[in-house]
Design a protein around this motif. Structure first.
Motif, PDB file in Angstrom:
ATOM      1  N   ARG A  42      31.048  32.940  42.048  1.00 30.66           N
ATOM      2  CA  ARG A  42      32.084  33.390  42.999  1.00 30.66           C
ATOM      3  C   ARG A  42      31.960  34.880  43.336  1.00 30.66           C
ATOM      4  O   ARG A  42      32.225  35.285  44.465  1.00 30.66           O
ATOM      5  N   LEU A 231      40.891  30.520  41.161  1.00 28.37           N
ATOM      6  CA  LEU A 231      39.631  31.275  41.155  1.00 28.37           C
ATOM      7  C   LEU A 231      39.598  32.362  40.078  1.00 28.37           C
ATOM      8  O   LEU A 231      38.591  32.527  39.396  1.00 28.37           O
ATOM      9  N   ASP A 234      38.394  31.634  36.865  1.00 28.83           N
ATOM     10  CA  ASP A 234      37.037  31.079  36.914  1.00 28.83           C
ATOM     11  C   ASP A 234      37.052  29.560  36.813  1.00 28.83           C
ATOM     12  O   ASP A 234      36.267  28.950  36.069  1.00 28.83           O
ATOM     13  N   THR A 236      38.092  25.726  39.110  1.00 25.86           N
ATOM     14  CA  THR A 236      38.399  25.057  40.374  1.00 25.86           C
ATOM     15  C   THR A 236      39.564  24.106  40.113  1.00 25.86           C
ATOM     16  O   THR A 236      39.823  23.744  38.958  1.00 25.86           O
TER      17      THR A 236
END
Ligand SMILES: *Cc1c(COP(=O)(O)O)cnc(C)c1O
Length: 378
Positions: A42, A231, A234, A236
Protein backbone atom coordinates in the motif's frame (compact mmCIF):
# COMPACT_ATOMS: atom_id res chain seq x y z
CA UNK A 1 8.96 -26.05 -30.68
CA UNK A 2 6.62 -23.10 -30.58
CA UNK A 3 7.70 -20.60 -27.99
CA UNK A 4 4.75 -18.46 -26.92
CA UNK A 5 5.30 -14.75 -26.50
CA UNK A 6 2.71 -12.42 -25.06
CA UNK A 7 2.52 -8.86 -26.42
CA UNK A 8 -0.99 -7.79 -25.42
CA UNK A 9 -1.64 -4.57 -23.47
CA UNK A 10 -2.83 -6.66 -20.55
CA UNK A 11 -2.22 -9.32 -19.51
CA UNK A 12 1.53 -8.93 -19.88
CA UNK A 13 4.44 -11.32 -19.13
CA UNK A 14 5.30 -11.80 -15.45
CA UNK A 15 8.99 -11.74 -14.36
CA UNK A 16 10.27 -15.00 -12.85
CA UNK A 17 10.98 -13.32 -9.52
CA UNK A 18 7.37 -12.24 -9.26
CA UNK A 19 6.10 -15.71 -10.19
CA UNK A 20 8.34 -17.25 -7.53
CA UNK A 21 7.07 -14.78 -4.92
CA UNK A 22 3.55 -15.94 -5.72
CA UNK A 23 4.58 -19.59 -5.30
CA UNK A 24 5.39 -19.11 -1.60
CA UNK A 25 3.24 -20.91 0.98
CA UNK A 26 -0.05 -19.14 1.70
CA UNK A 27 -0.08 -17.07 4.84
CA UNK A 28 -3.16 -16.04 6.76
CA UNK A 29 -4.21 -12.51 6.00
CA UNK A 30 -4.91 -11.75 9.67
CA UNK A 31 -1.56 -13.17 10.84
CA UNK A 32 1.43 -11.02 11.78
CA UNK A 33 3.55 -12.09 8.80
CA UNK A 34 1.00 -10.70 6.36
CA UNK A 35 1.15 -7.16 7.73
CA UNK A 36 4.58 -6.16 6.35
CA UNK A 37 3.67 -7.56 2.92
CA UNK A 38 0.52 -5.50 2.82
CA UNK A 39 2.19 -2.37 4.20
CA UNK A 40 4.86 -2.66 1.52
CA UNK A 41 2.16 -2.89 -1.15
CA UNK A 42 0.00 0.00 0.00
CA UNK A 43 2.84 2.45 0.66
CA UNK A 44 4.69 1.70 -2.57
CA UNK A 45 1.44 1.99 -4.51
CA UNK A 46 1.13 5.55 -3.17
CA UNK A 47 4.57 6.23 -4.64
CA UNK A 48 3.57 4.80 -8.01
CA UNK A 49 0.29 6.76 -8.02
CA UNK A 50 2.20 9.82 -6.75
CA UNK A 51 -0.31 10.54 -4.02
CA UNK A 52 -0.62 11.03 -0.28
CA UNK A 53 -4.17 9.70 -0.52
CA UNK A 54 -4.92 6.06 0.27
CA UNK A 55 -4.69 3.49 -2.52
CA UNK A 56 -7.15 0.64 -1.95
CA UNK A 57 -6.39 -2.81 -3.32
CA UNK A 58 -9.39 -4.78 -4.57
CA UNK A 59 -9.66 -8.37 -5.75
CA UNK A 60 -10.93 -8.36 -9.30
CA UNK A 61 -9.93 -7.09 -12.72
CA UNK A 62 -9.50 -3.37 -13.43
CA UNK A 63 -13.19 -2.96 -14.10
CA UNK A 64 -14.06 -3.54 -10.43
CA UNK A 65 -12.13 -0.36 -9.61
CA UNK A 66 -13.91 1.49 -12.44
CA UNK A 67 -17.24 0.35 -11.03
CA UNK A 68 -16.19 1.47 -7.53
CA UNK A 69 -15.29 4.87 -8.97
CA UNK A 70 -18.95 5.29 -9.90
CA UNK A 71 -20.89 3.43 -7.20
CA UNK A 72 -18.95 4.86 -4.27
CA UNK A 73 -19.19 8.55 -5.11
CA UNK A 74 -22.51 9.10 -6.94
CA UNK A 75 -26.24 8.56 -6.36
CA UNK A 76 -28.87 7.42 -8.88
CA UNK A 77 -30.05 10.45 -10.84
CA UNK A 78 -26.71 12.30 -10.50
CA UNK A 79 -25.15 13.69 -13.65
CA UNK A 80 -21.78 12.65 -15.03
CA UNK A 81 -19.70 13.57 -18.07
CA UNK A 82 -17.93 10.75 -19.92
CA UNK A 83 -15.17 11.13 -22.50
CA UNK A 84 -16.00 8.35 -24.95
CA UNK A 85 -13.23 7.74 -27.45
CA UNK A 86 -13.06 3.95 -27.49
CA UNK A 87 -14.16 0.74 -25.78
CA UNK A 88 -13.04 1.80 -22.32
CA UNK A 89 -14.74 5.19 -22.59
CA UNK A 90 -17.87 3.25 -23.52
CA UNK A 91 -17.35 1.18 -20.39
CA UNK A 92 -17.47 4.30 -18.18
CA UNK A 93 -20.80 5.22 -19.75
CA UNK A 94 -22.18 1.68 -19.35
CA UNK A 95 -21.19 1.50 -15.68
CA UNK A 96 -22.78 4.89 -15.01
CA UNK A 97 -25.96 3.83 -16.75
CA UNK A 98 -26.08 0.57 -14.76
CA UNK A 99 -26.19 2.67 -11.58
CA UNK A 100 -28.86 5.06 -12.85
CA UNK A 101 -26.48 7.97 -13.42
CA UNK A 102 -27.52 10.48 -16.09
CA UNK A 103 -24.67 10.47 -18.57
CA UNK A 104 -23.58 13.12 -21.04
CA UNK A 105 -20.93 11.80 -23.43
CA UNK A 106 -18.31 13.67 -25.39
CA UNK A 107 -17.83 11.34 -28.33
CA UNK A 108 -14.31 11.43 -29.64
CA UNK A 109 -13.42 9.86 -32.98
CA UNK A 110 -11.46 6.65 -32.38
CA UNK A 111 -7.74 7.34 -32.51
CA UNK A 112 -8.11 11.00 -31.55
CA UNK A 113 -7.61 12.64 -28.18
CA UNK A 114 -10.35 14.70 -26.56
CA UNK A 115 -10.20 18.48 -26.98
CA UNK A 116 -10.10 19.99 -23.46
CA UNK A 117 -12.21 22.91 -24.74
CA UNK A 118 -15.07 20.46 -25.33
CA UNK A 119 -14.91 19.46 -21.68
CA UNK A 120 -14.94 23.10 -20.58
CA UNK A 121 -17.99 23.75 -22.77
CA UNK A 122 -19.89 20.71 -21.47
CA UNK A 123 -19.20 21.68 -17.85
CA UNK A 124 -20.28 25.28 -18.48
CA UNK A 125 -23.48 24.09 -20.11
CA UNK A 126 -24.32 21.75 -17.27
CA UNK A 127 -23.42 22.88 -13.74
CA UNK A 128 -25.12 19.77 -12.31
CA UNK A 129 -22.30 17.47 -13.50
CA UNK A 130 -20.75 15.91 -10.42
CA UNK A 131 -17.98 13.86 -12.00
CA UNK A 132 -15.94 13.67 -15.21
CA UNK A 133 -14.81 10.21 -16.34
CA UNK A 134 -11.88 9.81 -18.70
CA UNK A 135 -9.13 7.37 -19.75
CA UNK A 136 -5.54 8.54 -19.41
CA UNK A 137 -4.66 5.93 -21.99
CA UNK A 138 -7.54 4.58 -24.11
CA UNK A 139 -6.06 1.15 -24.78
CA UNK A 140 -8.59 0.19 -27.45
CA UNK A 141 -7.34 2.96 -29.74
CA UNK A 142 -3.78 3.21 -28.33
CA UNK A 143 -4.51 6.87 -27.59
CA UNK A 144 -3.46 9.20 -24.82
CA UNK A 145 -5.96 11.82 -23.61
CA UNK A 146 -4.72 15.17 -22.22
CA UNK A 147 -5.55 14.41 -18.59
CA UNK A 148 -3.55 17.29 -17.15
CA UNK A 149 -5.35 19.88 -19.29
CA UNK A 150 -8.78 18.34 -18.63
CA UNK A 151 -8.05 18.22 -14.90
CA UNK A 152 -7.19 21.93 -14.91
CA UNK A 153 -10.66 22.63 -16.28
CA UNK A 154 -12.45 20.32 -13.84
CA UNK A 155 -10.46 21.80 -10.93
CA UNK A 156 -12.09 25.20 -11.52
CA UNK A 157 -15.03 23.60 -9.74
CA UNK A 158 -14.88 22.30 -6.22
CA UNK A 159 -18.04 20.20 -6.48
CA UNK A 160 -16.98 18.04 -9.43
CA UNK A 161 -14.73 14.98 -9.36
CA UNK A 162 -12.00 14.26 -11.90
CA UNK A 163 -11.97 10.48 -12.31
CA UNK A 164 -9.23 8.83 -14.35
CA UNK A 165 -9.00 5.30 -15.67
CA UNK A 166 -5.22 5.16 -15.64
CA UNK A 167 -5.18 1.38 -15.92
CA UNK A 168 -2.65 1.56 -18.76
CA UNK A 169 -1.05 4.84 -17.62
CA UNK A 170 0.05 4.37 -14.00
CA UNK A 171 3.57 2.96 -14.17
CA UNK A 172 3.62 3.69 -17.91
CA UNK A 173 4.14 7.45 -17.99
CA UNK A 174 3.94 10.38 -15.61
CA UNK A 175 0.39 10.86 -14.25
CA UNK A 176 0.98 12.56 -10.89
CA UNK A 177 -2.34 12.25 -9.04
CA UNK A 178 -1.84 14.96 -6.42
CA UNK A 179 0.09 17.43 -8.58
CA UNK A 180 -2.61 17.33 -11.27
CA UNK A 181 -5.52 17.48 -8.81
CA UNK A 182 -7.03 14.12 -9.78
CA UNK A 183 -9.73 12.80 -7.44
CA UNK A 184 -9.90 9.15 -8.36
CA UNK A 185 -7.24 7.16 -10.19
CA UNK A 186 -7.66 3.47 -10.97
CA UNK A 187 -5.32 0.79 -12.29
CA UNK A 188 -4.97 -2.99 -12.49
CA UNK A 189 -2.37 -5.66 -11.83
CA UNK A 190 -2.05 -7.17 -15.33
CA UNK A 191 -0.75 -3.97 -16.92
CA UNK A 192 2.41 -2.04 -15.94
CA UNK A 193 2.54 -3.89 -12.61
CA UNK A 194 3.78 -7.07 -14.34
CA UNK A 195 1.39 -9.34 -12.44
CA UNK A 196 -1.30 -11.79 -13.48
CA UNK A 197 -4.84 -10.39 -13.67
CA UNK A 198 -6.75 -10.27 -10.40
CA UNK A 199 -5.97 -7.08 -8.50
CA UNK A 200 -7.41 -3.62 -9.03
CA UNK A 201 -6.23 -0.39 -7.43
CA UNK A 202 -8.21 2.73 -6.61
CA UNK A 203 -6.81 5.91 -5.10
CA UNK A 204 -9.20 8.51 -3.69
CA UNK A 205 -8.54 12.17 -2.84
CA UNK A 206 -10.08 13.80 0.24
CA UNK A 207 -12.68 15.39 -2.01
CA UNK A 208 -13.67 12.00 -3.44
CA UNK A 209 -13.77 10.49 0.03
CA UNK A 210 -16.25 13.19 1.05
CA UNK A 211 -18.46 12.18 -1.87
CA UNK A 212 -18.59 8.59 -0.51
CA UNK A 213 -20.49 9.85 2.54
CA UNK A 214 -23.49 11.02 0.52
CA UNK A 215 -23.31 8.56 -2.41
CA UNK A 216 -26.41 6.38 -2.48
CA UNK A 217 -25.60 3.89 -5.25
CA UNK A 218 -26.04 0.37 -3.86
CA UNK A 219 -22.85 -1.38 -2.80
CA UNK A 220 -21.67 -3.93 -0.29
CA UNK A 221 -18.47 -5.81 -1.20
CA UNK A 222 -16.81 -2.93 -3.01
CA UNK A 223 -17.05 -0.27 -0.32
CA UNK A 224 -14.03 2.02 -0.57
CA UNK A 225 -14.71 3.98 2.64
CA UNK A 226 -14.76 0.70 4.55
CA UNK A 227 -11.50 -0.41 2.90
CA UNK A 228 -9.82 2.91 3.70
CA UNK A 229 -10.71 2.46 7.37
CA UNK A 230 -8.92 -0.91 7.51
CA UNK A 231 -5.88 0.24 5.50
CA UNK A 232 -4.07 1.79 8.46
CA UNK A 233 -4.19 -1.56 10.22
CA UNK A 234 -2.55 -3.09 7.13
CA UNK A 235 -5.69 -5.06 6.52
CA UNK A 236 -8.44 -5.41 3.96
CA UNK A 237 -12.14 -5.66 4.84
CA UNK A 238 -12.41 -9.19 3.39
CA UNK A 239 -9.94 -11.95 2.49
CA UNK A 240 -7.51 -10.47 -0.04
CA UNK A 241 -5.83 -12.33 -2.94
CA UNK A 242 -2.85 -13.22 -0.72
CA UNK A 243 -0.64 -14.78 -3.42
CA UNK A 244 -1.13 -11.87 -5.78
CA UNK A 245 -0.21 -9.48 -2.97
CA UNK A 246 3.02 -11.38 -2.39
CA UNK A 247 3.69 -10.98 -6.10
CA UNK A 248 2.75 -7.30 -5.95
CA UNK A 249 5.23 -6.64 -3.13
CA UNK A 250 7.99 -8.15 -5.27
CA UNK A 251 6.89 -6.34 -8.45
CA UNK A 252 6.82 -3.01 -6.63
CA UNK A 253 10.29 -3.68 -5.25
CA UNK A 254 11.52 -4.08 -8.85
CA UNK A 255 9.55 -1.12 -10.19
CA UNK A 256 10.11 1.41 -7.42
CA UNK A 257 13.35 0.45 -5.63
CA UNK A 258 15.43 -1.21 -8.32
CA UNK A 259 14.48 0.28 -11.68
CA UNK A 260 12.76 3.45 -10.48
CA UNK A 261 9.62 5.07 -11.83
CA UNK A 262 11.32 7.57 -14.11
CA UNK A 263 13.48 4.90 -15.71
CA UNK A 264 10.38 2.75 -16.17
CA UNK A 265 8.54 5.57 -17.96
CA UNK A 266 11.60 6.32 -20.08
CA UNK A 267 12.02 2.68 -21.13
CA UNK A 268 8.36 2.38 -22.08
CA UNK A 269 8.37 5.69 -23.96
CA UNK A 270 11.48 4.67 -25.86
CA UNK A 271 10.26 1.27 -27.04
CA UNK A 272 6.91 2.80 -28.00
CA UNK A 273 8.71 5.41 -30.09
CA UNK A 274 10.97 2.79 -31.67
CA UNK A 275 7.96 0.64 -32.57
CA UNK A 276 6.05 3.51 -34.16
CA UNK A 277 9.03 4.57 -36.26
CA UNK A 278 9.77 0.97 -37.30
CA UNK A 279 6.19 0.40 -38.42
CA UNK A 280 6.11 3.69 -40.33
CA UNK A 281 9.39 2.78 -42.05
CA UNK A 282 7.64 -0.07 -43.87
CA UNK A 283 4.60 2.01 -44.80
CA UNK A 284 2.19 1.06 -42.03
CA UNK A 285 -0.10 3.75 -40.63
CA UNK A 286 -0.70 4.57 -36.99
CA UNK A 287 -4.11 3.99 -35.43
CA UNK A 288 -3.72 6.96 -33.13
CA UNK A 289 -3.03 10.62 -33.76
CA UNK A 290 -2.04 11.00 -30.09
CA UNK A 291 -0.29 7.71 -29.38
CA UNK A 292 -0.06 6.35 -25.85
CA UNK A 293 3.22 4.65 -24.94
CA UNK A 294 1.23 1.78 -23.37
CA UNK A 295 0.75 0.11 -26.73
CA UNK A 296 1.09 0.90 -30.40
CA UNK A 297 -1.82 0.45 -32.75
CA UNK A 298 -1.00 0.00 -36.43
CA UNK A 299 -3.30 -0.43 -39.40
CA UNK A 300 -2.52 -3.59 -41.32
CA UNK A 301 -2.43 -3.65 -45.10
CA UNK A 302 -5.91 -4.03 -46.63
CA UNK A 303 -7.32 -7.51 -46.68
CA UNK A 304 -4.62 -9.37 -44.75
CA UNK A 305 -5.25 -8.19 -41.18
CA UNK A 306 -7.17 -11.12 -39.71
CA UNK A 307 -4.93 -13.65 -41.50
CA UNK A 308 -1.80 -11.92 -40.34
CA UNK A 309 -2.76 -11.99 -36.67
CA UNK A 310 -3.69 -15.67 -36.92
CA UNK A 311 -0.31 -16.41 -38.54
CA UNK A 312 1.52 -14.51 -35.80
CA UNK A 313 -0.26 -16.50 -33.09
CA UNK A 314 -0.48 -19.95 -34.64
CA UNK A 315 2.72 -20.16 -36.66
CA UNK A 316 5.08 -17.75 -34.91
CA UNK A 317 3.71 -17.88 -31.34
CA UNK A 318 3.27 -14.11 -30.93
CA UNK A 319 0.04 -12.95 -29.32
CA UNK A 320 -0.89 -9.31 -29.92
CA UNK A 321 -4.23 -7.60 -29.54
CA UNK A 322 -6.70 -7.26 -32.39
CA UNK A 323 -8.81 -4.16 -32.97
CA UNK A 324 -12.26 -4.06 -31.42
CA UNK A 325 -15.65 -3.47 -33.09
CA UNK A 326 -15.16 -1.63 -36.41
CA UNK A 327 -11.37 -2.14 -36.12
CA UNK A 328 -11.58 -5.94 -35.83
CA UNK A 329 -9.14 -7.60 -38.22
CA UNK A 330 -7.81 -4.21 -39.34
CA UNK A 331 -5.25 -3.28 -36.71
CA UNK A 332 -2.64 -4.83 -34.48
CA UNK A 333 -1.96 -3.49 -30.99
CA UNK A 334 1.53 -4.18 -29.67
CA UNK A 335 2.18 -3.81 -25.93
CA UNK A 336 5.03 -1.81 -24.38
CA UNK A 337 3.89 -1.49 -20.78
CA UNK A 338 5.37 -3.71 -18.09
CA UNK A 339 8.05 -6.32 -18.47
CA UNK A 340 9.32 -5.47 -21.96
CA UNK A 341 12.67 -4.16 -23.12
CA UNK A 342 14.23 -3.06 -26.38
CA UNK A 343 15.14 -6.55 -27.51
CA UNK A 344 11.64 -7.86 -26.87
CA UNK A 345 10.57 -5.02 -29.12
CA UNK A 346 13.01 -5.92 -31.89
CA UNK A 347 11.83 -9.51 -31.66
CA UNK A 348 8.18 -8.58 -32.09
CA UNK A 349 9.00 -6.21 -34.96
CA UNK A 350 10.95 -8.99 -36.71
CA UNK A 351 8.00 -11.33 -36.26
CA UNK A 352 5.60 -8.78 -37.75
CA UNK A 353 7.92 -8.41 -40.75
CA UNK A 354 8.05 -12.20 -41.13
CA UNK A 355 4.24 -12.41 -41.05
CA UNK A 356 3.81 -9.50 -43.47
CA UNK A 357 6.13 -11.19 -45.93
CA UNK A 358 4.34 -14.52 -45.54
CA UNK A 359 1.03 -12.80 -46.29
CA UNK A 360 2.35 -11.12 -49.43
CA UNK A 361 2.81 -7.50 -48.32
CA UNK A 362 5.21 -5.73 -50.65
CA UNK A 363 8.01 -4.08 -48.65
CA UNK A 364 11.73 -4.22 -48.03
CA UNK A 365 12.01 -7.11 -45.56
CA UNK A 366 14.27 -6.24 -42.62
CA UNK A 367 13.78 -2.48 -42.92
CA UNK A 368 11.63 -2.14 -39.77
CA UNK A 369 14.03 -4.27 -37.72
CA UNK A 370 16.97 -2.24 -39.00
CA UNK A 371 15.20 1.00 -38.14
CA UNK A 372 14.39 -0.28 -34.64
CA UNK A 373 17.95 -1.44 -33.99
CA UNK A 374 19.33 1.88 -35.10
CA UNK A 375 16.94 3.91 -32.93
CA UNK A 376 17.42 1.64 -29.93
CA UNK A 377 21.16 2.03 -29.99
CA UNK A 378 20.92 5.84 -30.08
C1 LIG B 1 -7.31 -3.30 -19.30
C2 LIG B 1 -8.07 -2.04 -19.16
C3 LIG B 1 -9.18 -1.92 -18.30
C4 LIG B 1 -9.63 -3.00 -17.38
O1 LIG B 1 -10.05 -4.13 -17.95
P1 LIG B 1 -10.19 -5.45 -17.09
O2 LIG B 1 -10.38 -6.48 -18.13
O3 LIG B 1 -11.37 -5.29 -16.20
O4 LIG B 1 -8.93 -5.59 -16.28
C5 LIG B 1 -9.81 -0.71 -18.19
N1 LIG B 1 -9.39 0.37 -18.88
C6 LIG B 1 -8.33 0.32 -19.70
C7 LIG B 1 -7.91 1.56 -20.40
C8 LIG B 1 -7.64 -0.88 -19.88
O5 LIG B 1 -6.58 -0.94 -20.69
Amino acid sequence: MLKRRLFTPGPVPVPDRVRLAMAQPIINHRAADFLPVFRECRTKLQQVFQTKSPVVILSGSGTVAMEAAVSNVLSPGDEALVIRGGKFGERWAEICEAFGIQVTCIDVEWGKAVDPAAVAKALDQNPAIKAVYIQASETSTATRHPVKEVAEIVRRRDDCLMVVDAITAVGVYNVPMDAWGLDIVVSGSQKAFMLPPGLAFIAMSDRAQKFTKTAKCPRYYVDIAKEIKTLDKDQTAYTPAVSLLMGLAEALKIMVDEIGLEATWARTEKIAYVTREAMKSIGLKMLSEAPSPACTGVYLPDGIGADLRKYLIQVLGFTMADGQDQLKGKVLRIAHLGYFDGYDTITVIAAIEHALKAKGYNFKVGEATRCATELLSE
